[in-house]
Design an enzyme around this catalytic site. Sequence first.
Site, PDB file in Angstrom:
ATOM      1  N   ASP A 241      35.614  37.570  36.145  1.00 25.95           N
ATOM      2  CA  ASP A 241      35.556  36.261  36.800  1.00 25.95           C
ATOM      3  C   ASP A 241      35.360  35.151  35.775  1.00 25.95           C
ATOM      4  O   ASP A 241      34.602  35.310  34.810  1.00 25.95           O
ATOM      5  CB  ASP A 241      34.398  36.214  37.809  1.00 25.95           C
TER       6      ASP A 241
ATOM      7  N   GLU B 189      36.696  42.739  36.548  1.00 27.94           N
ATOM      8  CA  GLU B 189      35.322  42.896  37.040  1.00 27.94           C
ATOM      9  C   GLU B 189      35.210  43.944  38.143  1.00 27.94           C
ATOM     10  O   GLU B 189      34.159  44.551  38.324  1.00 27.94           O
ATOM     11  CB  GLU B 189      34.799  41.543  37.549  1.00 27.94           C
TER      12      GLU B 189
ATOM     13  N   TYR C 107      39.552  29.811  43.071  1.00 30.10           N
ATOM     14  CA  TYR C 107      38.307  30.462  42.646  1.00 30.10           C
ATOM     15  C   TYR C 107      37.098  29.890  43.392  1.00 30.10           C
ATOM     16  O   TYR C 107      36.875  28.675  43.385  1.00 30.10           O
ATOM     17  CB  TYR C 107      38.134  30.280  41.137  1.00 30.10           C
TER      18      TYR C 107
END
Length: 693
Positions: free
Chosen positions: A105, A9, A308
Amino acid sequence: MGKKLVLTEKPSVAKDFAKVLGAKPQGKDYFENEQYVITWAYGHLLTLKLPEDIKQEWKTWNMETLPMIPKHIGIKPLPKTNRQLKLIANLAKRKDIIGGVIATDGGREGEAVGRYIFEWIRFTKPLERLWISSQTTKAVKTGFNQLKPAKQYDNLYQSAVARGKADWLVGLNVTRALTVKYHDSLSAGRVQTPTLALVAKAQEKSEKFIPQTYYTVDLIYGNEKGRLQLKNPQQFQNRNEAEAVVANWQNQIGKVTDVTTKEKRQSAPLPYDLTELQRVANSLYQYSAKKTLSLVQSLYETHKVVSYPRTDSKYLPQDVAATLKERLQALANVDARAKEYLKNGAQVKQKAVFNDSKVTDHYALIPTEERPRFEKMSTDESRIYHLIIERFLGLFAEQYVTVNVKAVVQFPEGEFIFRQEKVLQSGWQKANEKVAEKTDWQQVKSVKGQFAINKELTTPPKLATEGSLLQQMEKYALGTPATRAEIIEKLLKSELMERRGNALAVTPKGRQLLSLVNTSLVSPDLTAKWEKSLENIAQGRESATAFLKGIEKDTARLVSEIKNSKETYKDYSLTTKICPECGSQLKERNTKDGKIYLCSNSECSYRRRKEPKISNHRCPQCHKKMEILEGKNGAFFKCKYCGITEKIPDKKARNKKMTKHEERKLVKKYSQQEEAAESPLALALKAALKQED
């Protein structure tokens, strides 16, 4: 042997993956080794087409073209992204590329970022998905060894597409309808409008509140107080009423009629999900939701010390249990408790944290196995990291155990209740060093009447803060952990909402919008229903096609309601100032650069600053920053304190200006020259002083 094209990303993530996988840079555009070619996006490179991209007649904003419900919306490149898209496409066409890896992600938006790009370049080779919950070397290596077919995430992608299309249909149609009908830029949306309504609701309660004075009565015994029990706690509106009641009991003896003891055991709170972390950071440090997200994202991507961040779960899957000891070891030099828990075998006391059924895309926010390097963290990053490790360490701590005692003291026609809490085991809670001596109520039979009358004031309901708003958004399923910060910022930017210190309030424009927009869109219920459908689509329990058919019907109804509305609108941004170019009234707008005036006539482009821009150029007399003003001969500096004006130097002259480094060198040079030029007398005095020493 062929290679796989890996798409991340962000460039920084690609660089980190390349380091772990041993891929070398190939120019400035990608990394490569014998297994992988790694390149990147810059977040979204593509977006849904705008109405004017689909139909020429939709370019003009008017009621006749609403509602706009295209059969197919389609995607298009964002400005300035063509070069990167072309690069990715060229890499994908290489003969040695045998497949692709979506390494964006792990979430709904990340899935859309990767899939849109692979769709746009018409990638037909096998596609796989990297799904990791931290960016440590170990996690990345494990993730690449366990790549999954991208098809396993098709439902998640369908949910992302459905969300984008729903926002397009509702947001663009309702915003256009309101803007055209009321001749002002009025932004409404599927999630932002009910969020604004929550802020307005809290504000309305606060503004309608009228403070009331009342009196309460306490019975004093030792260093403890028992409160008189009343059906209405605000019964005594004036002091005389309370004094009259107390007068009857003064110096009488009250009987202890009941003493109950209950043991209370409290386990440590579960680790954070993103929304709760944002709420706590807002409460403790006044950080905005956006700032907290940015900080925890940095801890995840740059420092690699947390899992995360954009998670909506506070639980851990069972397979993470085996990694907890290693995570504790990373904290051994950070917190003494970590060493203590390691000695005890890293036993998790908070067993409820392990629940596979409550882990969605990602598990709770916890530290990784990476040892933290605080010297590389900012103060803000360190604060957020310590919040996360505090919750994590709580998992290994004993319960907080207290004994709660309730004693009832009876007077004629009056009952007082004493409450006390004794800590038996501090456990995960920090022990209170100074504990006042407690009364043993089991040994007390009676209490002599000694009373205190307290003057109280009812407290107003508070305005919403970002913390309380996030809690409400979570309750009504408005947005996701990944998007809530962005929604709040959008409301602030569109001037529908404003910050008042750490509180949030609706602007006059925002109030009007809520009265003009459809009732069903203001209520969080409809949006909550839509969000539940999107989650069902991600889980494969609902059809995206059926959901969007329902959204199309809702869009048509919402537009129809606005068209037929009899409401009126007043533009509070209009000023009495007149545009010098077309004669229309000027509007006042807030921008990053300060307040500006712009013409209310949509066909006129006139705009100017309300207040002069403050430069970094200092006044030669008072040394305060000078303003930049526009004159007949162009811009110039002016000091509003001294009135001094100066011409703004052109670029060539600015380049000739001495730098701070050059200034220091020059000062040092002249200082040395002055030292060398000291008189013989001065030198003789120095020598004499040295001898005396």
